[in-house]
Design a protein around this motif. Structure first.
Motif, PDB file in Angstrom:
ATOM      1  N   HIS A  31       9.985 -21.387  -4.691  1.00  0.00           N
ATOM      2  CA  HIS A  31       9.944 -19.967  -5.006  1.00  0.00           C
ATOM      3  C   HIS A  31       9.767 -19.117  -3.757  1.00  0.00           C
ATOM      4  N   ALA A  32      10.256 -17.913  -3.794  1.00  0.00           N
ATOM      5  CA  ALA A  32       9.924 -16.946  -2.753  1.00  0.00           C
ATOM      6  C   ALA A  32       8.454 -16.591  -2.909  1.00  0.00           C
ATOM      7  N   PRO A  33       7.722 -16.471  -1.793  1.00  0.00           N
ATOM      8  CA  PRO A  33       6.317 -16.096  -1.911  1.00  0.00           C
ATOM      9  C   PRO A  33       6.182 -14.625  -2.258  1.00  0.00           C
ATOM     10  N   ALA A  34       5.157 -14.312  -3.023  1.00  0.00           N
ATOM     11  CA  ALA A  34       4.848 -12.917  -3.355  1.00  0.00           C
ATOM     12  C   ALA A  34       3.454 -12.610  -2.814  1.00  0.00           C
ATOM     13  N   ALA A  35       3.234 -11.361  -2.428  1.00  0.00           N
ATOM     14  CA  ALA A  35       1.895 -10.979  -1.979  1.00  0.00           C
ATOM     15  C   ALA A  35       0.917 -11.181  -3.133  1.00  0.00           C
TER      16      ALA A  35
ATOM     17  N   ALA B  84      -3.087  -1.161   3.191  1.00  0.00           N
ATOM     18  CA  ALA B  84      -2.227  -0.444   4.135  1.00  0.00           C
ATOM     19  C   ALA B  84      -0.833  -1.069   4.196  1.00  0.00           C
ATOM     20  N   GLY B  85      -0.681  -2.264   3.625  1.00  0.00           N
ATOM     21  CA  GLY B  85       0.606  -2.949   3.708  1.00  0.00           C
ATOM     22  C   GLY B  85       0.957  -3.342   5.132  1.00  0.00           C
ATOM     23  N   THR B  86      -0.075  -3.737   5.890  1.00  0.00           N
ATOM     24  CA  THR B  86       0.121  -4.026   7.316  1.00  0.00           C
ATOM     25  C   THR B  86       1.037  -5.216   7.565  1.00  0.00           C
ATOM     26  N   HIS B  87       0.835  -6.268   6.786  1.00  0.00           N
ATOM     27  CA  HIS B  87       1.518  -7.515   7.114  1.00  0.00           C
ATOM     28  C   HIS B  87       2.629  -7.829   6.116  1.00  0.00           C
TER      29      HIS B  87
ATOM     30  N   ALA C   6     -13.399  -7.441   3.561  1.00  0.00           N
ATOM     31  CA  ALA C   6     -13.202  -6.049   3.981  1.00  0.00           C
ATOM     32  C   ALA C   6     -11.892  -5.902   4.751  1.00  0.00           C
ATOM     33  N   CYS C   7     -11.638  -6.819   5.669  1.00  0.00           N
ATOM     34  CA  CYS C   7     -10.416  -6.729   6.486  1.00  0.00           C
ATOM     35  C   CYS C   7      -9.184  -6.973   5.612  1.00  0.00           C
ATOM     36  N   TYR C   8      -9.281  -7.926   4.683  1.00  0.00           N
ATOM     37  CA  TYR C   8      -8.167  -8.161   3.756  1.00  0.00           C
ATOM     38  C   TYR C   8      -7.871  -6.911   2.944  1.00  0.00           C
ATOM     39  N   GLU C   9      -8.930  -6.309   2.391  1.00  0.00           N
ATOM     40  CA  GLU C   9      -8.729  -5.153   1.519  1.00  0.00           C
ATOM     41  C   GLU C   9      -8.013  -4.027   2.281  1.00  0.00           C
TER      42      GLU C   9
END
Lengths: 236, 236
Positions: free
Chosen positions: B86-90, A158-161, A150-153
């Protein structure tokens, strides 16, 4: 983002600690515990690892109402369909509403007891019912795993990190790549690998490969160095 | 979906078991273990809970190459930026590529040792480097939590798992709602709650509320029953 994790009637203090760890990895720190069976407890501290501060700051309350009184939205999590309450929605489909509500007031994500989940009474205090889509033959996420997801989602949506800094390789310019292509073509022709009439197809293929790879400047230098060495040997 | 979870050089067998459980909750069953320190091990079985079958079927191999030989895409997971690779990707940004590749051949998701992560040698065997965006001050997801998040992200994005059946409440028809609105209006006028000239505003507000709520048939019946009881008492 004012997201509050509410754990109700948790049986095992280790699960509270593991949930605190999961929260902190995603940047959340607001934890409320409704009538936990054992808390504080050394098992909670052990499982929290580096998130002891989240445990330390957790509020223990006697009812779900007290945990969510200042929230405008409370989302209950349930692994099963429920007859008496809201229809469950996939977690991801609720993210826009949760993020929108969290812009102005805390939003509670409410997780029930490890075995029995949220009671129907508790679900009736929630405005939405979230479901983490899972294997129907084995949907048993443990409590901390559900909190982690849930926290990951929310944080990912939100693109928080930001991504961690990487080596920051310098991308090759168009000029770099054209220099490499020209060098490669002349070396290949010198090698007699290709009939003069067939070089076009080969060079097209190499251009596509270079484009797809997104060459770095250092790679262009390395490839040209290699080509130069071939040329030198071929000319001996 | 042919997704293979590869755990390399895992120190603690309990983490292998917890990862197997995380996989199975999301519907994945293909587990490869590269030189685990202790396996098989009773701790792995204990932490796997209902996913003992995933452990049972796990392949133990001596090198990452052996674990991924038949894959067309191997994605390494790393919590930190890496200079040499490699550069990391989300993670989420890699999902379309992973699902696309998995349409034709197994895709490996590769997780390194709990403490040291993947070695640079191992990362060079992977075509992509995935990062689970996390709190920069505390990015320490445990191994099973990272596997859970990765498997959730793929299953949720692919829409693999349906929502559980819910009570299937019957939605009210337009006719039901109009009947309720008319009933409410006549009862409210009978109650003298509103001046006849002001009923319009109130009824608009109620229509908006009913529309937003998405009324169920049983709710319309319950509300009309309540209104009828008010009317009866008012007429005494």
């Amino acid at each position: 983002m004012p997201i509050r994790i509410v754990l109700s009637q948790t049986s095992h203090p280790g699960n509270i600690g593991a949930a605190a760890r999961a929260m902190k990895t995603m940047g959340f720190a607001d934890l409320a515990l409704v009538s936990p069976r054992h808390f504080p407890d050394p098992d909670a501290v052990a499982m929290a690892a580096g998130a002891a501060d989240v445990l330390q700051a957790a509020r223990v309350v006697g009812s779900l109402e007290a945990a969510i009184a200042d929230c405008t939205l409370a989302v209950g999590f349930s692994a099963r369909g429920r007859d008496l309450s809201h229809a469950p929605a996939a977690l991801r489909s609720l993210v826009p509403e949760i993020l929108g509500a969290a812009a102005s007031a805390p939003v509670a994500l409410v997780f029930g007891n490890e075995t029995s989940g949220l009671s129907n009474e508790e679900l009736l205090r929630c405005q939405r019912l979230a479901h983490i889509p899972a294997n129907p033959a084995y949907s048993s996420l443990n409590l901390a795993a559900a909190v982690q997801v849930a926290c990951y989602e929310l944080a990912a949506s939100a693109g928080t990190h930001a991504l961690p800094a990487s080596g920051g390789a310098e991308a090759a310019t168009r000029e770099d790549v054209e220099g490499l292509v020209a060098h490669l073509e002349s070396a290949v022709q010198e090698s007699s690998y290709l009939d003069p009439g067939h070089a076009g197809r080969f060079m097209e293929r190499m251009r596509r490969l270079f484009a797809r790879a997104g060459l770095e400047r250092a790679e262009v230098r390395a490839l040209r160095g290699m080509l130069a060495a071939f040329e030198k040997k071929m000319r001996r």
